[in-house]
Write an enzyme that holds these catalytic residues in place. Structure first.
Site, PDB file in Angstrom:
ATOM      1  N   GLU A  52       0.873  -1.169   0.000  1.00 63.75           N
ATOM      2  CA  GLU A  52       0.000   0.000   0.000  1.00 63.75           C
ATOM      3  C   GLU A  52       0.911   1.220   0.000  1.00 63.75           C
ATOM      4  O   GLU A  52       1.596   1.490   0.995  1.00 63.75           O
ATOM      5  CB  GLU A  52      -0.891   0.016   1.244  1.00 63.75           C
ATOM      6  CG  GLU A  52      -2.020  -0.992   1.197  1.00 63.75           C
ATOM      7  CD  GLU A  52      -2.964  -0.841   2.379  1.00 63.75           C
ATOM      8  OE1 GLU A  52      -4.004  -1.483   2.373  1.00 63.75           O
ATOM      9  OE2 GLU A  52      -2.645  -0.073   3.328  1.00 63.75           O
ATOM     10  N   ASP A  69      -5.815   8.657   9.686  1.00 66.71           N
ATOM     11  CA  ASP A  69      -4.475   8.265  10.093  1.00 66.71           C
ATOM     12  C   ASP A  69      -4.085   8.909  11.417  1.00 66.71           C
ATOM     13  O   ASP A  69      -4.382  10.068  11.679  1.00 66.71           O
ATOM     14  CB  ASP A  69      -3.464   8.648   9.017  1.00 66.71           C
ATOM     15  CG  ASP A  69      -3.665   7.831   7.748  1.00 66.71           C
ATOM     16  OD1 ASP A  69      -3.743   6.601   7.855  1.00 66.71           O
ATOM     17  OD2 ASP A  69      -3.776   8.435   6.667  1.00 66.71           O
ATOM     18  N   TYR A  87     -10.699  -4.248   3.350  1.00 66.55           N
ATOM     19  CA  TYR A  87      -9.832  -3.803   4.444  1.00 66.55           C
ATOM     20  C   TYR A  87     -10.703  -3.627   5.670  1.00 66.55           C
ATOM     21  O   TYR A  87     -11.506  -2.710   5.729  1.00 66.55           O
ATOM     22  CB  TYR A  87      -9.163  -2.483   4.044  1.00 66.55           C
ATOM     23  CG  TYR A  87      -8.085  -1.988   4.983  1.00 66.55           C
ATOM     24  CD1 TYR A  87      -8.239  -2.018   6.360  1.00 66.55           C
ATOM     25  CD2 TYR A  87      -6.915  -1.442   4.474  1.00 66.55           C
ATOM     26  CE1 TYR A  87      -7.259  -1.542   7.203  1.00 66.55           C
ATOM     27  CE2 TYR A  87      -5.919  -0.952   5.315  1.00 66.55           C
ATOM     28  CZ  TYR A  87      -6.100  -1.007   6.676  1.00 66.55           C
ATOM     29  OH  TYR A  87      -5.120  -0.526   7.518  1.00 66.55           O
TER      30      TYR A  87
END
Length: 266
Positions: free
Chosen positions: A49, A60, A174
């Protein structure tokens, strides 16, 4: 079937678990990024990734936020990310590469995103802040289907929406191990296992779990439930601790081998 789908099909047949790894493109420099990726692949990374640096990465945590800031300060943009993908293809024709981005950098790059991404050798894109209901405004304009779109599922995602996201996804799903951002806390293996089992009853896509997996022991424990694990902040911490260390590629390669070995023991 593109490289991502081919790899997961092969691993399903062989009972092997995939090691998916994230690093921010161009951190701490473009040249070091290329060396790191080469060593990570040599160390057993199955899917890369490649993080496209973005100024407002809402999903994040602090570690990846800082890596993104360093890359942006060094002038990394989408074109540089494609250059890094082309470098990978110069020595490895098989490893799947997923561009990990937010929507803004893709829109800012313009309508040639699909053509340039696939020409460079990218296989998929994960756009954190693009829900599947809105993805058509981007993907309907793509001239082909070589670039698969990977979507995220959270523990709070209800079953009806899991089905919608699964239908809109290719490659793998994911699964975020918990609510919150990357790089914080640990992982509740049993709880995540029950969550993975719930999602598996609703889709045949490979399931990869990320957020909170930071040690080979975590990876081994999670291998009993998922088809793959995703490591991001743990890799970025290695970069952050060794930005000027000429041995950084070897250090990272050895770190990757630790995770690969744990998955292969399962």
């Amino acid at each position: 079937m593109n490289r991502i789908e081919k790899r997961f099909a092969e691993y399903k047949k062989n009972g092997r678990k995939a090691l998916v790894g994230f690093i921010s493109a161009g951190d701490p420099s473009v040249e070091m990024s290329k060396k790191l990726i080469r060593e990570m692949i040599a160390g057993g990374l199955d899917v890369l990734e490649l993080g496209v640096p973005f100024s407002d990465p809402t999903a994040d945590g602090p570690v990846i936020q800082r890596s993104s800031s360093r890359a942006l300060a060094a002038g990394v943009n989408m074109g540089v990310c494609f250059d890094i993908v082309r470098d990978i293809r110069s020595y490895d024709a098989d490893v799947p590469v997923v561009l990990f981005s937010y929507y803004n950098p893709i829109i800012a790059y313009g309508e040639r995103f699909y053509e340039d991404a696939t020409a460079a050798g990218a296989d998929g894109v994960l756009i954190v802040d693009l829900p599947p209901e809105e993805a058509g405004e981007l993907t309907d304009k793509w001239p082909g289907n070589e670039l698969v779109v990977i979507h995220l599922i959270a523990p709070t995602t209800y079953d009806e929406r899991v089905k919608l996201i699964s239908t809109a996804s290719r490659g793998f799903l994911y699964l975020i191990s918990r609510t919150g951002v990357t790089g914080t806390g640990g992982i509740d293996i049993d709880g995540v296992g029950r969550y993975v089992d719930r999602i598996r009853r609703q889709t045949d896509l490979p399931l990869c779990v990320g957020f909170g997996i930071s040690t080979p022991e975590d990876a081994f424990a999670m291998a009993g439930h998922a088809d793959g694990i995703v490591i991001g902040s743990a890799f970025e911490k290695v970069i952050e601790k060794n930005p000027d260390n000429p041995d950084l590629p070897k250090i990272m390669g050895d770190f990757v081998r630790g995770f690969r070995g744990a998955l292969d023991r399962y």
